[in-house]
Design a protein around this motif. Sequence first.
Motif, PDB file in Angstrom:
ATOM      1  N   THR A 169       0.839  -1.200   0.000  1.00 34.81           N
ATOM      2  CA  THR A 169       0.000   0.000   0.000  1.00 34.81           C
ATOM      3  C   THR A 169       0.872   1.247   0.000  1.00 34.81           C
ATOM      4  OG1 THR A 169      -1.521  -1.278   1.319  1.00 34.81           O
ATOM      5  CG2 THR A 169      -1.981   1.055   1.119  1.00 34.81           C
ATOM      6  N   MET A 170       1.973   1.178   0.772  1.00 35.06           N
ATOM      7  CA  MET A 170       2.890   2.317   0.811  1.00 35.06           C
ATOM      8  C   MET A 170       3.408   2.646  -0.584  1.00 35.06           C
ATOM      9  SD  MET A 170       4.168   4.343   3.064  1.00 35.06           S
ATOM     10  CE  MET A 170       4.435   3.638   4.676  1.00 35.06           C
ATOM     11  N   ALA A 171       3.781   1.609  -1.336  1.00 32.02           N
ATOM     12  CA  ALA A 171       4.285   1.825  -2.687  1.00 32.02           C
ATOM     13  C   ALA A 171       3.234   2.514  -3.554  1.00 32.02           C
ATOM     14  CB  ALA A 171       4.701   0.490  -3.314  1.00 32.02           C
ATOM     15  N   ARG A 172       1.985   2.076  -3.441  1.00 31.02           N
ATOM     16  CA  ARG A 172       0.912   2.691  -4.225  1.00 31.02           C
ATOM     17  C   ARG A 172       0.740   4.164  -3.893  1.00 31.02           C
ATOM     18  NH1 ARG A 172      -4.270  -1.325  -4.514  1.00 31.02           N
ATOM     19  NH2 ARG A 172      -3.460  -2.680  -6.150  1.00 31.02           N
ATOM     20  N   ILE A 173       0.732   4.461  -2.589  1.00 30.43           N
ATOM     21  CA  ILE A 173       0.521   5.843  -2.169  1.00 30.43           C
ATOM     22  C   ILE A 173       1.633   6.740  -2.693  1.00 30.43           C
ATOM     23  CG2 ILE A 173       0.482   7.352  -0.146  1.00 30.43           C
ATOM     24  CD1 ILE A 173      -0.877   5.047   1.364  1.00 30.43           C
ATOM     25  N   VAL A 174       2.884   6.314  -2.482  1.00 32.75           N
ATOM     26  CA  VAL A 174       4.020   7.141  -2.880  1.00 32.75           C
ATOM     27  C   VAL A 174       4.055   7.335  -4.389  1.00 32.75           C
ATOM     28  CG1 VAL A 174       6.540   7.239  -2.967  1.00 32.75           C
ATOM     29  CG2 VAL A 174       5.393   6.566  -0.879  1.00 32.75           C
ATOM     30  N   ARG A 175       3.745   6.253  -5.119  1.00 29.03           N
ATOM     31  CA  ARG A 175       3.760   6.347  -6.581  1.00 29.03           C
ATOM     32  C   ARG A 175       2.743   7.384  -7.061  1.00 29.03           C
ATOM     33  NH1 ARG A 175      -0.304   4.480 -10.300  1.00 29.03           N
ATOM     34  NH2 ARG A 175       0.597   4.619 -12.376  1.00 29.03           N
ATOM     35  N   GLY A 176       1.561   7.367  -6.474  1.00 34.42           N
ATOM     36  CA  GLY A 176       0.542   8.341  -6.864  1.00 34.42           C
ATOM     37  C   GLY A 176       1.004   9.765  -6.612  1.00 34.42           C
ATOM     38  N   GLN A 177       1.632   9.970  -5.448  1.00 31.33           N
ATOM     39  CA  GLN A 177       2.136  11.297  -5.103  1.00 31.33           C
ATOM     40  C   GLN A 177       3.201  11.763  -6.091  1.00 31.33           C
ATOM     41  OE1 GLN A 177       1.724  13.455  -2.205  1.00 31.33           O
ATOM     42  NE2 GLN A 177      -0.257  12.439  -2.234  1.00 31.33           N
ATOM     43  N   VAL A 178       4.158  10.857  -6.341  1.00 27.99           N
ATOM     44  CA  VAL A 178       5.265  11.214  -7.222  1.00 27.99           C
ATOM     45  C   VAL A 178       4.759  11.536  -8.630  1.00 27.99           C
ATOM     46  CG1 VAL A 178       7.330  10.310  -8.367  1.00 27.99           C
ATOM     47  CG2 VAL A 178       7.027   9.991  -5.916  1.00 27.99           C
ATOM     48  N   LEU A 179       3.781  10.750  -9.090  1.00 32.87           N
ATOM     49  CA  LEU A 179       3.226  10.988 -10.420  1.00 32.87           C
ATOM     50  C   LEU A 179       2.713  12.414 -10.558  1.00 32.87           C
ATOM     51  CD1 LEU A 179       1.115   7.976 -11.697  1.00 32.87           C
ATOM     52  CD2 LEU A 179       3.179   8.988 -12.663  1.00 32.87           C
TER      53      LEU A 179
END
Lengths: 294, 305
Positions: free
Chosen positions: A168-178
Amino acid sequence: MSTTDIPLQELERGQSLWQDAWRRLVKNRAAVAGLILLGVVVALAIAGPWFSPYTYDEQDTALGAAPPSRQHWLGTDPLGRDLLTRLLHGGRISLLVGVIATAVSLIIGVTYGAVAGFAGGRADALMMRIVDILYALPFTIFVIILMVFFGRNFVFLFLAIGAVHWLTMARIVRGQVLSLREQEFIQAAVVLGLKRLRILFVHLAPNTLGPVIVYATLTIPQVMLLEAFLSFLGLGVQPPMSSWGLLIKEGVETMEEYPWLLIFPGIALSLTLFSLNFLGDGLRDALDPRAAKD
Amino acid sequence: MTRYIARRLLEFLPVLFIIMTLTFFMVRLAPGGPFDADKRVSPEAQQRLEAHYRLDAPLLVQYWEYMRGVFHGDLGPSFRKSSRSVNEWILLRLPVSLELGAYALVVALALGMGAGLLAAMRPNSAIDHGTMALGMAGICIPNFVLGPLLVLVFSLWLGWLPVAGWRSAADKVLPSLTLGAMYAAYIARLTRAGMLETLSRDFIRTARAKGMSEARVVIRHALPGGIQPTIAFLGPATAGLLTGSFVVETIFQVPGLGREFVESAFNRDYTMISGTVLVYAVLVMALNLAADIACAWLDPRIRHT
């Protein structure tokens, strides 16, 4: 909340995101209660054992299991060990597992998510597809197998639990970075000719901090629960050490004769989970004003 | 939609293959074997046992033979409980776990949606705060604490219900409650949030303006949208119910697949571990897919993605 109830001087001074979030957090009574309770639990777990006249493995077989008394505030177990001392010691372990395993999941998740979001395109699609697939796996089962087969040692416990919770952490961070990487300050960094890795970890990653903190706070109780679950099955922390899950396991075995051995560790674990969840909810509302109710 | 389901189903095969491969090598490369713990077995007997189960063959040969069996629907013999094959053990244990899971799901849905609806109809009332506080308690009290506490109160102190077992209807009350409680709490929170969101929409105001009864507004108009978060949660929740059953089956001595799995892991019963892992993986993936389909069916906007 509208801007009108902020005093004029404060408007002039301007507020950083963190001051703003802190103001919102202290207004949330449940979150503050959680924070205070958590502070008390952590302080007790760290300092408590120093003030205890007993040690966690000191036996008094002549006494055996005794209900709460002046000498033993929370009673003793069948081996005559002081429950309060074991509870405080167990708290150290349980909290430590929670924090370290969360840190492990944080490192994996943030790195993976940031790389995926920054790389974009095909690499991103592939990396996120992998996450989707991993989501569907029965991880608890793998953790149980790992713990049974590869000895029940601490490092492994941390790694196994941490490896489960990074998705879940990976998903959250990826969305932010995008969304962040399209903004001007990143373009500026690119124009300045900074290396990609530097942009990623110095400029992008720190800006994902808010959601990461929120999710980390909510991960700690899940991790502590998993540790307690494993210890309950006899796969986590081993006696004579103590952790809350192990104390609950021991309490269940003798609950008919000595119910306090089950009740006190159960309360300690539940209260800590309570406070972490309230604090996490409060942090989410404070750091993400859009999701906040007012 | 059909194409989407077909694509997801096709994805199952490689994933299951990877899971089986991982499990196979993980348990075999780890220290300890299925016949090590038995002190009564002489070295020669152990050798014969290992030869019988082909454990003396090279690992890759074992892998090939095992996977060939799996592809033909044969999960092999159980190493430690040789009276039945793994297929037979699973057929014996799985229905019990499914029954327990179904009861727990009913408990979770009935209590959770009921409490969530009640709270959403009267936001910020005493009922709302009360049910939500109870919900938080349900989330924070782990099932391995709740279960023993329920046994302590209802079985040992009050004597109303049996301590453990899985025969009469009375046996099944406490395990179902224990397993369902946490999900009831989550569902209550999700239902409340979803309903509050939907009830604040314009089309609800229109429905009310038309003079529709409140019950009809809530049930006919708000509910389909309001329970979407709950439906989406059901996939992972049902998967969680299955893994939660490890503990509940252990506490209440329910002869289900969860307890069988934990036992087989402790016994290093390789084929039994792989077999149960396969069943769980299929169940978890199928349930997640079912939840996704249900969500798409309820929301036309994402039906075609």
